[in-house]
Write an enzyme that holds these catalytic residues in place. Sequence first.
Site, PDB file in Angstrom:
ATOM      1  N   HIS A  43     -36.928  26.840 -10.189  1.00 27.55           N
ATOM      2  CA  HIS A  43     -36.898  26.852  -8.723  1.00 27.55           C
ATOM      3  C   HIS A  43     -37.259  25.462  -8.222  1.00 27.55           C
ATOM      4  O   HIS A  43     -38.405  25.197  -7.855  1.00 27.55           O
ATOM      5  CB  HIS A  43     -37.878  27.899  -8.193  1.00 27.55           C
ATOM      6  CG  HIS A  43     -37.765  28.156  -6.722  1.00 27.55           C
ATOM      7  ND1 HIS A  43     -38.018  29.373  -6.146  1.00 27.55           N
ATOM      8  CD2 HIS A  43     -37.424  27.342  -5.691  1.00 27.55           C
ATOM      9  CE1 HIS A  43     -37.843  29.308  -4.845  1.00 27.55           C
ATOM     10  NE2 HIS A  43     -37.493  28.065  -4.541  1.00 27.55           N
ATOM     11  N   GLU A  70     -33.034  29.030  -8.652  1.00 33.46           N
ATOM     12  CA  GLU A  70     -33.460  29.608  -7.385  1.00 33.46           C
ATOM     13  C   GLU A  70     -33.693  28.510  -6.360  1.00 33.46           C
ATOM     14  O   GLU A  70     -34.087  27.397  -6.708  1.00 33.46           O
ATOM     15  CB  GLU A  70     -34.780  30.374  -7.551  1.00 33.46           C
ATOM     16  CG  GLU A  70     -34.736  31.525  -8.521  1.00 33.46           C
ATOM     17  CD  GLU A  70     -36.074  32.228  -8.622  1.00 33.46           C
ATOM     18  OE1 GLU A  70     -36.099  33.373  -9.107  1.00 33.46           O
ATOM     19  OE2 GLU A  70     -37.106  31.638  -8.235  1.00 33.46           O
ATOM     20  N   HIS A 190     -41.667  38.195  -8.833  1.00 28.75           N
ATOM     21  CA  HIS A 190     -42.847  37.730  -8.113  1.00 28.75           C
ATOM     22  C   HIS A 190     -44.031  38.637  -8.422  1.00 28.75           C
ATOM     23  O   HIS A 190     -44.086  39.790  -8.016  1.00 28.75           O
ATOM     24  CB  HIS A 190     -42.629  37.655  -6.605  1.00 28.75           C
ATOM     25  CG  HIS A 190     -43.539  36.638  -5.956  1.00 28.75           C
ATOM     26  ND1 HIS A 190     -43.147  35.347  -5.710  1.00 28.75           N
ATOM     27  CD2 HIS A 190     -44.825  36.714  -5.569  1.00 28.75           C
ATOM     28  CE1 HIS A 190     -44.144  34.675  -5.153  1.00 28.75           C
ATOM     29  NE2 HIS A 190     -45.183  35.488  -5.073  1.00 28.75           N
TER      30      HIS A 190
END
Length: 237
Positions: A43, A70, A190
Amino acid sequence: MTKLSVNINKIATLRNSRGGDVPNLLQFAKDVQSYGAEGITIHPRPDERHIRYQDAYDLKSEVYTEYNIEGNPIPKFMDLVLDIKPTQVTLVPDATDAITSNAGWDTIKHKDFLTEVIQTFRSNGIRTSIFVDPDLHQIEGAKATGTDRIELYTEAFAHQYSLGNKEAINPYMECAGLANTLQLGINAGHDLSLQNIQFFKENIPGLQEVSIGHALIAESLYMGVEKVISSYLEKLK
């Protein structure tokens, strides 16, 4: 079996803290794949505080499983993804100053924008996924954008589960049921960990992939990376 994609942002954070190349990000990516991980997730953020944009390019030749990038689809991020053409791009609406992702997309409000971005990526052969809160309206909105998958934002579940509230899984189950009906693929991520991943997996029909970074790296400090990867794979069967 649900695929395990390892988010290696924390390895980049550790490397960057000393300004050198220890731990080596590319070697870590190769190692976790050899231990059985079925994907690598990164990410990159605009300030490059952990994953650098160059890392994304360097990893392309080392990731032989699934490569998931991401990020918020700002122009720089979109150019990066279109250059690399990973297996999957996950769209996350994170602010530039966010410590970590903290909300899913409003897929209804941002439908036109997301649709345009998704069409661009899909026309280049890149699978798309939208980071969403466990809300039925947002699942329906995601379907309308043309995305291939959604990624359920699981922080709320993880927090409540740690307090003993197993009913926190209910909105995720409802969203998964709707996503399956709409023929949307389901990812999740997450704050998933060895403590909650099996319960989550057992209750989410059609779960195709989980992306886990922070917890996995923290658990590896005690158990070792290879053993942790093996433990996740066992729980995801």
